[in-house]
Design an enzyme around this catalytic site. Structure first.
Site, PDB file in Angstrom:
ATOM      1  N   CYS A  78       0.823  -1.218   0.000  1.00 43.86           N
ATOM      2  CA  CYS A  78       0.000   0.000   0.000  1.00 43.86           C
ATOM      3  C   CYS A  78       0.860   1.272   0.000  1.00 43.86           C
ATOM      4  O   CYS A  78       1.425   1.599  -1.030  1.00 43.86           O
ATOM      5  CB  CYS A  78      -1.009  -0.055   1.140  1.00 43.86           C
ATOM      6  SG  CYS A  78      -2.391   1.067   0.862  1.00 43.86           S
ATOM      7  N   HIS A 182      -3.020  -5.101   1.718  1.00 42.84           N
ATOM      8  CA  HIS A 182      -2.304  -5.334   2.977  1.00 42.84           C
ATOM      9  C   HIS A 182      -2.333  -6.796   3.402  1.00 42.84           C
ATOM     10  O   HIS A 182      -3.134  -7.155   4.273  1.00 42.84           O
ATOM     11  CB  HIS A 182      -2.993  -4.563   4.111  1.00 42.84           C
ATOM     12  CG  HIS A 182      -2.899  -3.085   4.015  1.00 42.84           C
ATOM     13  ND1 HIS A 182      -1.895  -2.361   4.603  1.00 42.84           N
ATOM     14  CD2 HIS A 182      -3.698  -2.190   3.402  1.00 42.84           C
ATOM     15  CE1 HIS A 182      -2.078  -1.084   4.366  1.00 42.84           C
ATOM     16  NE2 HIS A 182      -3.169  -0.947   3.645  1.00 42.84           N
ATOM     17  N   GLU A 184      -0.451  -8.193   5.372  1.00 41.18           N
ATOM     18  CA  GLU A 184      -0.075  -8.247   6.797  1.00 41.18           C
ATOM     19  C   GLU A 184      -1.294  -8.144   7.705  1.00 41.18           C
ATOM     20  O   GLU A 184      -1.207  -8.417   8.888  1.00 41.18           O
ATOM     21  CB  GLU A 184       0.958  -7.152   7.129  1.00 41.18           C
ATOM     22  CG  GLU A 184       0.451  -5.712   7.157  1.00 41.18           C
ATOM     23  CD  GLU A 184       0.312  -5.067   5.777  1.00 41.18           C
ATOM     24  OE1 GLU A 184       0.389  -5.789   4.765  1.00 41.18           O
ATOM     25  OE2 GLU A 184       0.116  -3.843   5.731  1.00 41.18           O
TER      26      GLU A 184
END
Ligand code: GLN
Length: 209
Positions: A78, A182, A184
């Site tokens: 991002c 994302h 993560e």
């Protein structure tokens, strides 16, 4: 092999945790000396204008550009994707990027109605079921140069799922990997594993001369 996570702003902890689960030694990078100590870097999601500003203040802008030029593997998610772009649209006038990927990205490109959304994507190099991708005020890629490989697209209104007319949201150029979403935050670590593999491959190539 040590992987740094650029720890100026953004979801640093989530990336450190994801890398640790992938059995990669991960550590935060805030100073040029800490950058010297790592073999690869992850640039987290967050706010690219802030990461840009702080990387100038912390004396990291030029050292990171130099490491990228020398072939250090980097993954940006991002805001991290924006930091890896050669050209940024809708940025602040003084916004800097590290560059490295021959692409033009547009910040906050998906617009206000879809500030945040989730989509299941087919990602090249990530086998198995579609990747559940989380987008938060995400950029998209508007132009890529000849050396850039498209890894994934998100369908836009009227486009065919996984069709060539979707917006580009995942790319790779050499040792540089970037996603507009994302991983993560999603609990699916296949993109992180792919990056760790890329770092290992890069190291093997260096070792073999
Ligand atoms: N819109 C942010 C930026 O311009 C990126 C958002 C994110 O990383 N979730 O940096």
């Amino acid at each position: 092999m040590k992987i740094g996570v650029l720890a100026l702003q953004g979801d640093v902890r989530e990336h450190l945790r994801a890398l640790a689960i992938c059995d990669a030694a991960a550590q935060p990078v805030r100073r040029p000396g800490e950058l010297d100590d790592v073999d690869a870097l992850v640039i987290p999601g967050g706010e690219s204008t802030t990461i840009s500003k702080l990387s100038v203040e912390f004396g990291l802008l030029e050292p990171i550009r130099k490491r990228i030029g020398d072939g250090m593997p980097v993954y940006g998610s991002c805001a991290g994707m924006i930091m890896l772009a050669a050209e940024v649209l809708d940025g602040r006038p003084d916004q800097q990027s590290f560059g490295g990927i021959d692409m033009t990205v547009r910040r906050n490109a998906f617009g206000r109605q879809v500030d945040s959304f989730e989509a299941d994507l087919t990602l090249a190099g990530v086998p198995g079921q579609p990747f559940h991708a989380v987008f938060i005020r995400a950029p998209w890629v508007e132009r890529i140069g000849p050396g850039v490989e498209v890894l994934g697209r998100v369908p836009v209104a009227g486009s065919v799922p996984d069709g060539a007319d979707g917006r580009i949201v995942a790319v790779r150029q050499g040792n540089l990997l970037a996603t507009a979403f994302h991983p993560e935050l999603a609990g699916d670590l296949r993109v992180h594993r792919r990056f760790v593999e890329l770092v290992r491959d890069a190291q093997t190539r260096v070792a073999e001369g």
